[in-house]
Design an enzyme around this catalytic site. Structure first.
Site, PDB file in Angstrom:
ATOM      1  N   PRO A   1       0.812  -1.225   0.000  1.00  0.00           N
ATOM      2  CA  PRO A   1       0.000   0.000   0.000  1.00  0.00           C
ATOM      3  C   PRO A   1       0.841   1.269   0.000  1.00  0.00           C
ATOM      4  O   PRO A   1       1.806   1.397   0.744  1.00  0.00           O
ATOM      5  CB  PRO A   1      -0.803  -0.104   1.293  1.00  0.00           C
ATOM      6  N   GLU A   2       0.472   2.202  -0.886  1.00  0.00           N
ATOM      7  CA  GLU A   2       1.098   3.520  -0.936  1.00  0.00           C
ATOM      8  C   GLU A   2       0.045   4.546  -0.547  1.00  0.00           C
ATOM      9  O   GLU A   2      -1.050   4.182  -0.134  1.00  0.00           O
ATOM     10  CB  GLU A   2       1.632   3.773  -2.357  1.00  0.00           C
TER      11      GLU A   2
END
Ligand code: ZN
Length: 271
Positions: free
Chosen positions: A2-3
């Site tokens: 996840p960014e």
């Protein structure tokens, strides 16, 4: 992993689901995933009320009514899943379970066990380690230019450094560079003003579009409601090795920069 857009989507979902709830009990089944150690952690969070849920860089920030925070970093495969009261089966691989007084619960699940949940005291300066938020007003073109000045690191590697700009990872760094037409291996400090401006705008635009689509589900990313994102269908560079560039028709290449796969187009990322 996840960014910024994925973490933002998860945080928004959690905010809808758990703000105002009081933690009734906490059970840690994998000690390394929490700080402080499990028995202290479990005791400390009991009775705490969730005041707000937000994001800083790639951290999910759960603010508690006492002024303390639960900082969560999902790393590779961490998930925060909220289950309504009456749910029988726990989310698979749950390592930290917070049950609220209304019998709903939040499962911190992680197959690969790199995720972390840390209880932070109000005065702890954790945020000093985290760089500027790319969607904040603080991230002006002047600020970006100042961050780049004198840096010899390849721009792609620079964009991944969370102490400079917080929240970009491999997907959005590759996409922003493609959009701006900047070559990933170019030394960060050698990029001149017009290209700086294009890259600054591309970073913000890519992140905003990805947030609007609830993130990118390449691997097993799902949000707090278990839903996949939609931005994987909009990628122009990331993961598209050998496919045709949608802008110039040349083939997308994959090279390695600082041990990370880097996707880019030799045809139109020349700067
Ligand atoms: Zn191209």
């Amino acid at each position: 992993l996840p960014e910024l857009p994925e973490v933002e989507t998860i945080a928004n979902g959690l905010a809808r689901a758990i703000v105002g709830k009081t933690i009734d009990s906490a059970v840690v089944s994998l000690p390394k995933m929490v700080f402080p150690e499990p028995s202290t952690f479990e005791r400390a969070v009991c009775g705490e009320c969730v005041h707000a849920v937000g994001r800083r860089g790639k951290f999910i920030v759960i603010s508690l009514a006492s002024g303390r925070f639960l900082l969560v970093h999902l790393r590779m495969t961490g998930r925060l899943i909220v289950q309504p009261a009456g749910t029988i089966d726990l989310e698979p691989y749950t390592k930290v379970l917070l049950t609220f007084t209304d019998s709903s619960r939040m499962c911190f699940a992680d197959v690969r066990q790199f995720g972390r949940m840390r209880l932070v005291e109000p005065e702890e300066p954790w945020v000093a380690e985290v760089g500027v938020e790319p969607l904040s007003e603080e991230f002006s073109i002047e600020r970006f230019a100042a961050l780049l000045a004198g840096r010899t690191t390849p721009i792609k590697v620079f964009l991944l450094d969370q102490r400079r700009i917080a929240g970009l990872g491999n997907i959005y760094a590759c996409e922003a560079l493609w959009e701006a037409g900047v070559k990933p291996s170019r030394p960060a400090g050698s990029i001149r003003r017009p290209a700086q401006q294009r890259l600054h705008a591309a970073i913000q635009s890519v992140l905003r579009r990805a947030i609007a689509m609830r993130g990118t589900s390449i691997d097993d990313y799902v949000d707090s409601e278990g839903l996949r994102g939609g931005f994987q269908n909009q990628l122009n560079a990331y993961g598209r090795e050998g496919q045709t560039c949608s802008r110039c028709g040349k083939g997308i290449k994959r090279t390695i920069l600082a041990q990370r796969g880097t996707w880019w187009c030799p045809g139109c990322q020349k700067i």
